[in-house]
Design an enzyme around this catalytic site. Sequence first.
Site, short mmCIF file in Angstrom:
data_model
loop_
_atom_site.label_atom_id
_atom_site.label_comp_id
_atom_site.label_asym_id
_atom_site.label_seq_id
_atom_site.Cartn_x
_atom_site.Cartn_y
_atom_site.Cartn_z
N HIS A 117 -35.01 71.53 -17.43
CA HIS A 117 -34.14 70.80 -16.52
C HIS A 117 -33.21 71.73 -15.76
O HIS A 117 -32.97 71.56 -14.57
CB HIS A 117 -33.29 69.78 -17.30
CG HIS A 117 -33.92 68.42 -17.36
ND1 HIS A 117 -34.88 68.10 -18.28
CD2 HIS A 117 -33.73 67.31 -16.60
CE1 HIS A 117 -35.24 66.84 -18.09
NE2 HIS A 117 -34.58 66.34 -17.08
N LYS B 275 -34.28 59.67 -26.51
CA LYS B 275 -33.65 58.88 -27.56
C LYS B 275 -32.17 59.21 -27.58
O LYS B 275 -31.78 60.32 -27.25
CB LYS B 275 -34.29 59.17 -28.92
CG LYS B 275 -34.02 60.58 -29.44
CD LYS B 275 -34.55 60.75 -30.84
CE LYS B 275 -34.34 62.17 -31.35
NZ LYS B 275 -33.03 62.41 -31.95
#
Lengths: 283, 185
Positions: free
Chosen positions: B38, B103
């Site tokens: 990222h 999550k």
Amino acid sequence: MREIEFDVVVKAVRDIIVHCGTDLPQDTYDALEEAMENEASPVSKEVIRQILENANIAKDEKRPLCQDTGLAVFFVKVGDEVKIKGGLLKDAINKGTEQGYTEAYLRASTCEPFSRANLKDTVGYNLPAIIHFDIVAGDKIDIEYAAKGGGSENVSRARVFPPAAGKDGIVEYVKEVISDAGGNPCPPITVGVGIGGTFEKAAISSKHALFRDIGSKNPDPEMDEMEQRILTEINKLGIGAMGMGGTKTALAVHIEANPCHIASLPVSVNVQCHSSRHTHITI
Amino acid sequence: MAQYSLTTPLSSEDTKKLKAGDTVLLNGTLFTARDAAHSRLVKLIEEGKELPFDIEGSVIYFVGPTPPKPGDPIGSAGPTTSYRMDSFSPTMLKNGSKGMIGKGKRSQEVKDACVEYDGIYFGATGGAGALLGKQITSAEVIAYPELGPEAVRKITVKDFPVTVINDTHGNDLYQMGREQYEVKD
């Protein structure tokens, strides 16, 4: 003096790593089944059903239970009448760790702390293992092993309280740690609480508490009562499986308490995700 | 709580109908990226450079899989904890990405970006890596192979089970679920 071949230790360690990567221990499986039956939220019930189905697939097809195959953590009790023939015990454990992680296609998750470069190509898979040694009487080596994932480790905390904090202070602290963690550590979790000793003794005790089988009773009735009290409080938080809301946030709370300094009350909370991969062997 | 089956790339029409708590079976292509990837992707965007995949309508899966066994496309592949991507996700959504799978809870900035750019944060069951890995039918490293498990992969999924955590209307399943089951003394 009993001599144990270096390679015997390597093979034993390799075997438990391979086994734990794919086979969820029975104590954990049973506790999850019970949690699924008693969970009030249908969403969390479905999550636990998926977790159990995952365990069945992993076992039948020999696939890793979780992509986070953890760092290898060992508690080793070495008998004072044991001699390792052909090398050091520490080296044998590390070699077995590397072989197990490689042969079972487990993930290399160890990295250099600042560059974050994966160490796979320099020192092998997931080395060095985290090993806590103790020397005991006898001619055996007792090895407790767990694959410890990062998500649950990241929410773990330790703090040294003034003695006046007492049991109530400890209960509140554990509750606060678990409440802040929410779904991040992959509930339903097991909570290890290390109390007393020094700062690092409390932390190591909280880790070791997670190696105890879920469903086993604390031999100290006072600690057993405290474990039940904290478990009830945690399950009132409503976090549920994977944080989706529910009544089964924790499967168990395990406490290990030690004598400590008159001025201090160290407390450490180490969290274990639902994939509680742990085992125990004696050589 | 509704059930949907959706195929990527996702459109605003797809994402706007979803509500926190809905379950979705995803099909099509996903791109995998964790923190290290990222950080590089967002840097490319900031420098106006081309990304290694088409970001429009893309769904990013926060995962670092285990190595595949011989003959398998991928190993175990469950979600990693998402907060580590919080500082990057709004930029991804602003530039056309429509979904994330991970999550654990997200920051307010990410939730706001979901509302502003029609994005969805999906939760997959953490620790169900063997089950989720089986829903991946192909995988190919398309960028940053040196990151090992953290490399960017293009993966194809079939009926990949996820739950809507944060929707385009500002709802949060973690908050809603917890409020429903919390016992206050």
